[in-house]
Design a protein around this motif. Structure first.
Motif, mmCIF file in Angstrom:
data_model
loop_
_atom_site.group_PDB
_atom_site.id
_atom_site.type_symbol
_atom_site.label_atom_id
_atom_site.label_comp_id
_atom_site.label_asym_id
_atom_site.label_seq_id
_atom_site.Cartn_x
_atom_site.Cartn_y
_atom_site.Cartn_z
ATOM 1 N N GLY A 287 0.718 -1.105 -0.070
ATOM 2 C CA GLY A 287 -0.055 -0.017 -0.040
ATOM 3 C C GLY A 287 0.841 1.156 0.004
ATOM 4 O O GLY A 287 1.850 1.518 -0.641
ATOM 5 N N GLU A 288 0.437 2.008 0.827
ATOM 6 C CA GLU A 288 1.093 3.559 1.061
ATOM 7 C C GLU A 288 2.518 3.431 1.458
ATOM 8 O O GLU A 288 3.285 4.203 0.603
ATOM 9 C CB GLU A 288 0.165 4.416 1.748
ATOM 10 N N LEU A 289 2.676 2.648 2.094
ATOM 11 C CA LEU A 289 4.397 2.338 2.674
ATOM 12 C C LEU A 289 5.100 2.207 1.340
ATOM 13 O O LEU A 289 6.103 2.466 1.136
ATOM 14 C CB LEU A 289 4.514 1.353 3.888
ATOM 15 N N ARG B 238 9.101 3.921 -2.696
ATOM 16 C CA ARG B 238 9.707 3.925 -4.162
ATOM 17 C C ARG B 238 9.752 5.565 -4.279
ATOM 18 O O ARG B 238 11.001 5.879 -5.000
ATOM 19 C CB ARG B 238 8.489 3.629 -5.073
ATOM 20 N N LYS B 239 9.104 6.308 -3.926
ATOM 21 C CA LYS B 239 8.981 7.630 -4.009
ATOM 22 C C LYS B 239 10.516 8.310 -2.997
ATOM 23 O O LYS B 239 11.360 9.278 -3.521
ATOM 24 C CB LYS B 239 8.053 8.564 -3.322
ATOM 25 N N ILE C 215 9.499 -4.750 -2.684
ATOM 26 C CA ILE C 215 8.850 -5.836 -2.759
ATOM 27 C C ILE C 215 7.524 -6.114 -2.307
ATOM 28 O O ILE C 215 7.509 -6.063 -0.835
ATOM 29 C CB ILE C 215 9.607 -7.152 -2.420
ATOM 30 N N GLU C 216 6.396 -6.131 -2.886
ATOM 31 C CA GLU C 216 5.063 -6.262 -2.240
ATOM 32 C C GLU C 216 4.552 -7.592 -1.840
ATOM 33 O O GLU C 216 5.331 -8.719 -2.262
ATOM 34 C CB GLU C 216 3.897 -5.340 -3.182
ATOM 35 N N GLU D 283 8.004 -4.192 6.359
ATOM 36 C CA GLU D 283 6.595 -3.727 7.224
ATOM 37 C C GLU D 283 6.361 -4.655 8.176
ATOM 38 O O GLU D 283 6.334 -5.762 7.721
ATOM 39 C CB GLU D 283 5.470 -3.266 6.192
ATOM 40 N N ALA D 284 6.108 -4.371 9.313
ATOM 41 C CA ALA D 284 5.965 -5.290 10.429
ATOM 42 C C ALA D 284 4.652 -6.359 10.387
ATOM 43 O O ALA D 284 5.217 -7.550 10.636
ATOM 44 C CB ALA D 284 5.308 -4.649 11.687
#
Length: 234
Positions: A86-88, A93-94, A101-102, A129-130
Motif C-alpha cells: 500500500g502507501e508504505l 519508491r518515492k 517487494i510487495e 513492514e511489520a
C-alpha cells in the motif's frame, strides 16, 4: 580540511582515549594505508578489523550483532530492499529505495532459492513492514540469517524516507564464531578525517557493548580490499 588539535583531542576523549598521539596514530595509519595501496581499476573499500580478547564466545557477550549508523556514507551507499504494501510501498519508491517487494511478489519467491540468494547478495539492508515479517521470515530467513542481514521491522506509518536515509550509511557489527569483528568503514577516496569519524563510531559502540570496553580490543587493523593490513594498538 584537517582536524585541529582541540577537535581531535575532544573527539577521542568521547571514547575514553585522551591521548592526542593515539588519535594522530590513526590518521597516520590511514595515510600509510593509502600510500601503500597500489592503483586499481576500481575504488577499494577500507575495512576495519578488530581482534577481540578476553571474551567468552559461548556467552551472550560473545554473540554481537548490531546495526549502527555511521556519520559518513562509506563511499558506496548501502543498497536497500523494502518489503511493504500500500502507501508504505508507494512512499518507499518515492524515497528511492533500490527495490520494493510487495506481498504477492514476496509470496511468489518462496522456495525460489536461486532468486533469493541473488537478492540476498545484491542488497545490503532489508526493511520490512511489520505485518509482513512472518512471510518475510518464512521466505528470506534461511538466506538473510547467515548473511547477517535480518530485516528491520517498521510500522506501516513510519517515515520511510528517514529510515532509508539512515540505513544508507549503516554497518553491521557482528561477532559470531570467532573473536573477530570486520566491517567496511570507508573507501580509499574518502578523506582521512571521515574514515577516522567512522572508526570512532564503531569504537564508541564497542566501548559500551564489551564487558571491559576498549580494553577487550587487542589490536585493530585497517586494510583496503586488496592491500596489506595496517596494525594499530588501541
Amino acid at each position: 580540511m584537517p582536524l585541529d588539535k582541540k577537535t581531535l583531542l575532544t573527539s577521542y576523549k568521547a571514547i575514553g582515549i585522551a591521548s592526542l598521539k593515539k588519535v594522530r596514530s590513526l590518521l597516520t595509519a590511514i595515510k600509510e594505508l593509502k600510500s601503500k595501496s597500489k592503483e586499481r581499476k576500481f575504488t577499494q573499500s577500507v575495512d576495519l578489523i578488530l581482534d577481540i580478547k578476553e571474551i567468552d564466545m559461548k556467552a551472550p557477550e560473545g554473540r554481537i550483532q548490531q546495526v549502527i549508523e555511521l556519520p559518513h556514507i562509506t563511499g558506496k551507499p548501502n543498497k536497500i530492499c523494502v518489503f511493504a504494501t500500500g502507501e508504505l510501498a508507494l512512499n518507499a519508491r518515492k524515497s528511492k529505495a533500490d527495490i520494493v517487494i510487495e506481498k504477492p511478489e514476496l509470496a511468489g519467491l518462496i522456495s525460489k532459492k536461486k532468486q533469493l540468494r541473488k537478492l540476498g547478495n545484491t542488497y545490503d539492508v532489508f526493511i520490512a513492514e511489520a505485518p509482513l515479517m512472518p512471510l518475510v521470515g518464512k521466505t528470506f530467513g534461511p538466506v538473510l540469517g547467515p548473511r547477517g542481514k535480518l530485516p528491520i521491522p517498521v510500522t506501516p506509518n513510519v517515515n520511510i524516507s528517514e529510515i532509508i536515509k539512515k540505513h544508507r550509511k549503516t554497518v553491521v557489527i557482528r561477532m559470531k564464531n570467532q573473536p573477530i569483528i570486520q566491517c567496511q568503514i570507508g573507501t580509499e577516496d574518502m578523506s582521512d578525517e571521515k574514515i577516522v569519524d567512522n572508526i570512532q563510531t564503531v569504537l564508541r559502540f564497542l566501548d559500551e557493548k564489551l564487558k571491559r570496553g576498549l580494553k577487550n580490543i587487542k589490536f585493530l587493523f585497517i586494510k583496503t580490499s586488496m592491500g596489506t593490513p595496517i596494525k594499530i594498538k588501541p
